[in-house]
Design a protein around this motif. Structure first.
Motif, PDB file in Angstrom:
ATOM      1  N   THR A   1       2.442  37.623 133.228  1.00 26.24           N
ATOM      2  CA  THR A   1       2.547  37.035 134.570  1.00 26.24           C
ATOM      3  C   THR A   1       1.269  37.271 135.362  1.00 26.24           C
ATOM      4  N   GLN A   4       8.202  32.935 137.789  1.00 27.89           N
ATOM      5  CA  GLN A   4       9.165  33.552 136.867  1.00 27.89           C
ATOM      6  C   GLN A   4      10.531  33.670 137.539  1.00 27.89           C
ATOM      7  N   ASP A  60       6.033  30.071 133.824  1.00 29.38           N
ATOM      8  CA  ASP A  60       6.313  31.481 133.606  1.00 29.38           C
ATOM      9  C   ASP A  60       7.807  31.672 133.319  1.00 29.38           C
ATOM     10  N   GLU A  61       8.131  31.834 132.040  1.00 29.10           N
ATOM     11  CA  GLU A  61       9.516  32.077 131.596  1.00 29.10           C
ATOM     12  C   GLU A  61      10.498  31.125 132.257  1.00 29.10           C
TER      13      GLU A  61
HETATM   14 MG   LIG Z   1       6.310  38.137 133.663  1.00 33.35          MG
END
Ligand SMILES: [Mg+2]
Ligand SMILES: Nc1ncnc2c1ncn2[C@@H]1O[C@H](COP(=O)(O)OP(=O)(O)OP(=O)(O)O)[C@@H](O)[C@H]1O
Lengths: 324, 251
Positions: free
Chosen positions: B49, B91, B168-169
């Protein structure tokens, strides 16, 4: 459009009030209008930009002293100082924002209050120029015949409140307004979609300072005597927070309702002296606990109405395309 | 020209970030070709991240630089990078919960997309349609399900008009069916010409879209190459499984 009719009717009643209203009514409406302007400015900060200031009295005081200096020392017509007081307040807000915008949340709030206190002490100390603790009077107002003075004051207050409300609505309906509400809901999210968060907040902070400064000058046109402890009093912040919390923070309608309730309550509690502040505080806390969206919040929960629509809807042309 | 001979649209050069004495990303370099999809793998806390945030401009590198379309982006703040087409999703979704789904996306089109009036509305509408949120346009964003919030992240990012999309994810915490939907959506975005860097722990979802992988561990780049090369590399296996041989590695 019933909304337009309501607003037009309200406008007509207000515009013609000096023709049929009593002096007392006229003065009460002036008070309503300047509190409304102050509340609208604070509501933009706290309710839309997430900038919880407890120091807006700094700009009330700056506006009041701008009135004194411009009218008394520079000989300007006191009523013409109103837009200038707005400009002076906005100018003063710029360096303040450089400092304040480095701070978050409670630190921001306390710093706004510290700035206002510093200004109050500075005005107290300036005996020669600003009259020290006893302040100064706007003597040139004595040059106006009383009825004329009160009528001009009334229309000036009406103009100020109109600019405050229309300015707020215009700002919120603009691209900046969506950016502001995005910042309020998630600052990292706002940044991630390209909102220039600092510039957006600064724009609102300066606008709120200008409105508050002009309101400060107007208040002291009605009071004539400018004393530092009164002009920079934290009570201005306290009253305005009460108004916005009661009426409904983060709405345009809320401060209008809140101002009405505040003035009615103040009238009803006027015999209680110091106790009234305590009661105001208790009501505000109860409101925050049980109806955090204020009276207007309760209204919109029940009925889907908006006197000043600022929300965006997907245009109908897209919806039709879906169904066909 | 095949993608790998085009000049890169995004380049990380020696990106490093420290917090106090701890270095969480250490000297990471890679390039991204226009239209390419690159996956990022790495255990929790590997610095993925932080790396992505240095690319998007919300975290300043302690050392190294980011080049976007061949020029240094180091002095561009996040909003300016977003406007230039370098857009990141979070995220943890960051919906503007007091605004509707439509207003959320319109805000992105007006600010990140730099569009006005009807153009902005058109962009917001297209982004909502592509991310499958059109039927929920009037819903307050705070009422969206997790999958709805993930879609909204994508919708807002699309409305900014990205050249490079940093994910991000985005599939984290979703059910298998939802992941499949999201994979199809991300593949569609990628084939429309948007280059993608995608951090994801769900390896099979990731490698069904990306053509190249990099892996991070303790802030260092430990492997890079095709998915097969990276997943089979010793460094990668050690990072995930220690020195024990994995029972079943390939999806
Ligand atoms: Mg992360
Ligand atoms: N602002 C910060 N201050 C101090 N340490 C930080 C900060 N941000 C991240 N870290 C640390 O840096 C390391 C890497 O964090 P990062 O969020 O980049 O990891 P990640 O690879 O994304 O992990 P995950 O898979 O859990 O999302 C972690 O140990 C984290 O605690």
């Amino acid at each position: 459009m019933p909304r337009i009719l309501i607003l037009a009717g309200l406008g007509l009643v207000l515009l013609s009030l000096p023709l049929w209203g009593s002096g007392y009514q006229q003065r009460s409406v002036v008070e309503f209008l300047y509190f409304l302007s102050l509340a609208m400015a604070w509501n933009l900060l706290a309710g839309y930009a997430g900038l919880v200031s407890i120091g807006q009295q700094a700009f009330v005081g700056i506006g009041a002293y701008a009135l004194v200096v411009l009218a008394e020392d520079l000989g300007l017509n006191p009523f013409l100082t109103l837009p200038l007081a707005a400009a002076v307040a906005a100018l003063a807000a710029l360096p303040a924002s450089w400092l304040l915008f480095r701070l978050q949340g409670a630190y921001f709030a306390v710093a706004t209050w510290v700035i206002a206190e510093v200004l109050r002490l500075a005005a107290n100390a300036s005996i020669d120029w600003l009259g020290g603790g006893r302040g100064r009077a706007v003597r040139s107002l004595g040059g106006f015949e009383r009825g004329l003075r009160e009528d001009i004051t009334f229309y000036a207050a009406l103009a100020l409140a109109a600019v405050a409300v229309a300015g707020a609505v215009w700002l919120l309906r603009s691209c900046t307004g969506l950016g502001l509400m995005a910042i309020r809901d998630s600052e990292p999210g706002a940044q991630a979609v390209g909102v220039e968060t600092t510039r957006t907040k600064r724009r609102v902070y300066l606008f709120a300072a200008a409105i508050t400064g002009a309101a400060g000058a107007l208040i002291y046109i009605t009071q004539i005597n400018v004393r530092p402890d009164a002009a920079f009093s934290v009570n201005w912040a306290a009253y305005v927070i009460f108004i916005v919390v009661i009426g409904g923070i983060g709405t345009i309608e809320g401060p209008i309702i809140g101002t009405l309730i505040f003035l009615a309550l103040r009238e009803a509690l006027s015999g209680l002296e110091g106790w009234s502040m305590l009661i105001f505080g208790a009501i505000a806390i109860a409101m925050m606990l049980f109806a955090p969206r204020g009276i207007w919040g309760l209204v919109t929960e029940r009925w889907n109405i908006a006197l000043f629509p600022i929300r965006r809807q997907m245009p109908a042309r897209f919806i039709e395309k879906e169904t066909t | 020209m095949p993608p790998d001979t085009l000049p890169p649209v995004l380049e990380a050069r020696g990106l490093t970030r420290s917090y106090g004495a701890v270095t969480v990303v250490s000297d990471v370099s890679f390039t991204l070709a226009p239209g390419e999809a690159l996956g990022v793998l790495g255990p929790n806390g590997a610095g993925k991240t932080t790396l992505l945030k240095m690319l998007s401009g919300d975290v300043r590198p302690s050392a190294g630089q980011v080049l976007f379309a061949g020029v240094s982006a180091s002095d561009l703040p996040q909003a300016a990078r977003c406007r230039a087409g370098l857009v990141r999703t979070s995220q943890i979704p960051q919906p503007f919960s007091g605004l509707t789904v439509w207003e959320n996306t319109l805000t992105a089109a007006l600010h990140g997309g730099g569009l006005h009036g009807a153009d902005a509305e058109q962009a917001a509408h297209d982004a909502l349609r592509r991310s499958g949120l059109l039927d929920r346009h009037a819903l307050p964003a705070g009422q969206l399900s997790l999958m709805g919030r993930k879609r909204l992240e994508l919708s807002r990012a699309l409305a900014c008009g990205p050249k490079v999309l940093l994910l991000d994810e985005i599939a984290g915490g979703l059910s298998d069916f939802e992941v499949q939907d999201l994979v199809a959506l991300i593949r569609e975005i990628n084939t429309s010409g948007v280059a993608i860097i995608w951090i994801e722990h769900i390896v099979h979802a990731l490698i069904s879209v990306v053509s190249r992988l990099i892996a991070l561990d303790f802030g260092r780049l430990i492997a890079s190459g095709t998915p097969l090369e990276v997943l089979a590399s010793d460094n990668f296996r050690r990072a995930y499984f220690g020195d024990e041989p994995p029972l079943e590695l390939m999806p």
